[in-house]
Design a protein around this motif. Structure first.
Motif, short mmCIF file in Angstrom:
data_model
loop_
_atom_site.label_atom_id
_atom_site.label_comp_id
_atom_site.label_asym_id
_atom_site.label_seq_id
_atom_site.Cartn_x
_atom_site.Cartn_y
_atom_site.Cartn_z
N ASP A 1 4.92 27.07 -45.52
CA ASP A 1 5.56 27.30 -44.39
C ASP A 1 4.64 27.15 -43.08
OD1 ASP A 1 7.79 28.17 -46.03
OD2 ASP A 1 7.39 30.12 -45.81
N TRP A 2 3.61 27.60 -43.41
CA TRP A 2 2.43 27.42 -42.28
C TRP A 2 1.89 26.01 -41.93
CZ3 TRP A 2 1.91 30.54 -38.52
CH2 TRP A 2 2.16 32.03 -38.64
N LEU A 3 1.66 25.13 -43.19
CA LEU A 3 1.37 24.06 -43.19
C LEU A 3 2.37 23.02 -42.47
CD1 LEU A 3 -0.35 22.94 -46.75
CD2 LEU A 3 -1.22 22.67 -44.32
N ALA A 4 3.71 23.34 -42.73
CA ALA A 4 4.73 22.71 -42.31
C ALA A 4 4.79 22.75 -40.76
CB ALA A 4 5.90 23.18 -42.77
N VAL A 5 4.68 23.95 -40.24
CA VAL A 5 4.67 24.23 -38.87
C VAL A 5 3.23 23.59 -38.28
CG1 VAL A 5 4.27 25.82 -37.27
CG2 VAL A 5 5.98 26.57 -38.88
N ALA B 1 12.94 24.64 -38.75
CA ALA B 1 13.49 23.49 -38.96
C ALA B 1 12.19 22.33 -39.48
CB ALA B 1 14.12 22.75 -37.69
N TYR B 2 10.93 22.97 -38.90
CA TYR B 2 10.08 22.16 -39.42
C TYR B 2 9.86 22.39 -40.94
CZ TYR B 2 8.86 21.51 -34.49
OH TYR B 2 8.90 20.93 -33.29
N VAL B 3 9.78 23.58 -41.17
CA VAL B 3 9.61 24.21 -42.65
C VAL B 3 10.67 23.34 -43.57
CG1 VAL B 3 9.66 25.98 -44.44
CG2 VAL B 3 8.65 26.15 -42.23
N ARG B 4 12.12 23.46 -43.12
CA ARG B 4 12.86 22.49 -43.81
C ARG B 4 12.90 21.12 -44.22
NH1 ARG B 4 17.49 22.08 -39.88
NH2 ARG B 4 16.28 20.29 -39.57
N ASP B 5 12.26 20.54 -43.29
CA ASP B 5 12.16 19.00 -43.33
C ASP B 5 10.65 18.65 -43.76
OD1 ASP B 5 14.59 18.77 -42.18
OD2 ASP B 5 13.84 18.60 -40.21
N TYR B 6 9.85 19.79 -43.93
CA TYR B 6 8.42 19.48 -44.37
C TYR B 6 8.46 18.38 -45.58
CZ TYR B 6 3.47 19.96 -45.39
OH TYR B 6 2.34 19.59 -45.58
#
Length: 401
Positions: free
Chosen positions: A287-291, A311-316
């Motif tokens: 999650d942190w990497l996605a953000v 949304a960034y986590v969802r799409d990562y």
């Protein structure tokens, strides 16, 4: 193929007259349920001939569970309950310890499990355990069975070891090793990202203003200073003199709360921050990497509200842009079985993603980011946040000495 009594004795490595209900149950699970059911009459005759007939309650319960397995109606819990009712199979969960499956147990766990089984066999022989009552789910018998195991797990053995202590210590070591490996992997991914992003200048004036504001906020009682010092593990009367050091320590604490012993006035305890810290601690490396990927790549002005972060986590996709040239080859090529994971059983992975839940986890993060000046009043990334948030994650994921 039917299961003969002699085969059960061979699997258990003990004579027929000494076989336990657990020995028979485990042997029956080594063959298809239909074969196991067909084997029951012969097994009963063989055990009777060996003067070890077990009991009608056991055979009835065994026939019932094998029938459920054959019909596809049995759950893992059903099978485990049946095994535990044999009177010498340890409960799957004892106190804080959870037994891994046999093939996944460490050498220590396998040894302790075997020693506990031996203890239960001794207690069974002494009449302290009644398997027939366990099979009928008698509450007193079931409670006593659990207490007997908990007492053994928390008592020192002849060699001085306390099973519960050594097993939990081993689990802690395994968890820490896995966490360190995840930190290292995340740090590598972050560095690769920042190499692509390029220079992110430190906005000196913004940092100076943020440092002054943070010192003022922390000096006041209540929110948000209390949550900041709890996350950052700092003491209000012993803050770093350098603004960059202070800012990065607090920002790193937002991603990985450290805790603080300095709570100021009586009655202003850590319970006030528990829910926020629990939410932050539920955010994992992915999650942190996605953000951070979205914010670092987007730069100042990138949307950073909790809804955006979710949304960034969802799409990562951590593999985005790293596929080799062969992926544009034969579109009809079927992937190897080794490439198919459990996620492939779901036609729409987004159905399993709890976007609102993820948004709730990031709400305390964005609130503190605003206090830090990492995002502005419109919840967009500032130049200070663009420089500092990735640097804070370097601190979080840096190897511990």
């Amino acid at each position: 193929m039917t299961l003969e009594a002699d085969r059960v004795a061979e699997l258990a490595n003990r004579p027929l007259k000494d076989l336990t209900r657990r020995d028979v149950a485990l042997a029956l699970l080594t063959v298809p349920s239909e074969d196991a059911l067909a084997s029951l009459p012969g097994l009963r005759r063989g055990m009777l001939a060996a003067a070890n007939p077990l009991s009608a309650v056991f055979w009835s319960a065994t026939e019932a569970i094998l029938g459920k397995i054959a019909d596809g109606d049995a759950t893992v819990g059903d099978v485990r309950t049946w095994l535990e009712a044999t009177g010498t199979e340890p409960n799957g969960i004892i106190g804080l310890h959870v037994w891994d499956e046999q093939t996944e147990r460490s050498q220590l766990a396998a040894e302790m499990h075997t020693r506990l089984v031996t203890h239960l066999e001794e207690q069974l022989a002494a009449g302290a355990i009644d398997p027939d009552l366990l099979a009928t789910a008698d509450p007193v018998a079931c409670g006593g069975y659990i207490e007997l195991q908990e007492r053994w797990m928390t008592s020192a053995l002849p060699d001085g070891l306390v099973p519960m202590d050594v097993l939990l210590e081993e689990k802690d070591e395994e968890f820490l090793a896995e966490w360190d490996a995840a930190d290292a992997e995340a740090l590598d991914a972050l560095q690769a990202l920042l190499d692509q992003v390029g220079d992110r200048p430190l906005p000196g004036e913004s940092l100076r203003l943020a440092g002054a504001r943070l010192r003022e906020v922390i000096a006041k009682p209540g929110w948000p200073g209390r949550l900041l010092i709890e996350c950052g593990g700092v003491r209000p009367k012993d803050l770093p003199a350098d603004d960059a050091e202070l800012w990065l320590q607090l920002a790193a604490g937002v991603a990985s709360p450290e805790g603080s012993d300095d709570w100021g006035a009586p009655g202003e305890g850590p319970h006030e921050t528990d829910s926020a810290i629990a939410a932050i601690c539920s955010i994992d490396h992915f999650d942190w990497l996605a953000v951070i990927t979205a914010l670092a790549a987007g730069g100042p002005g990138t949307a950073a509200a909790a809804t955006d972060l979710a949304a960034y986590v969802r799409d990562y996709d951590p593999d985005d842009g790293e596929r080799d040239d062969d992926e544009d080859g034969d579109e009809d090529e079927v992937p190897d079985d080794a490439d198919l994971g459990l996620d492939d059983l779901d036609d729409d992975e987004d159905d399993e993603f709890d976007e609102l839940g993820m948004e709730d986890l990031f709400r305390p993060v964005t609130a503190l980011w605003q206090v830090l000046g990492a995002i502005d009043d419109h919840e967009r990334l500032t130049p200070l946040g663009w420089w500092g948030l990735p640097e804070a994650m370097r601190i979080v994921w840096a190897p511990t000495t």
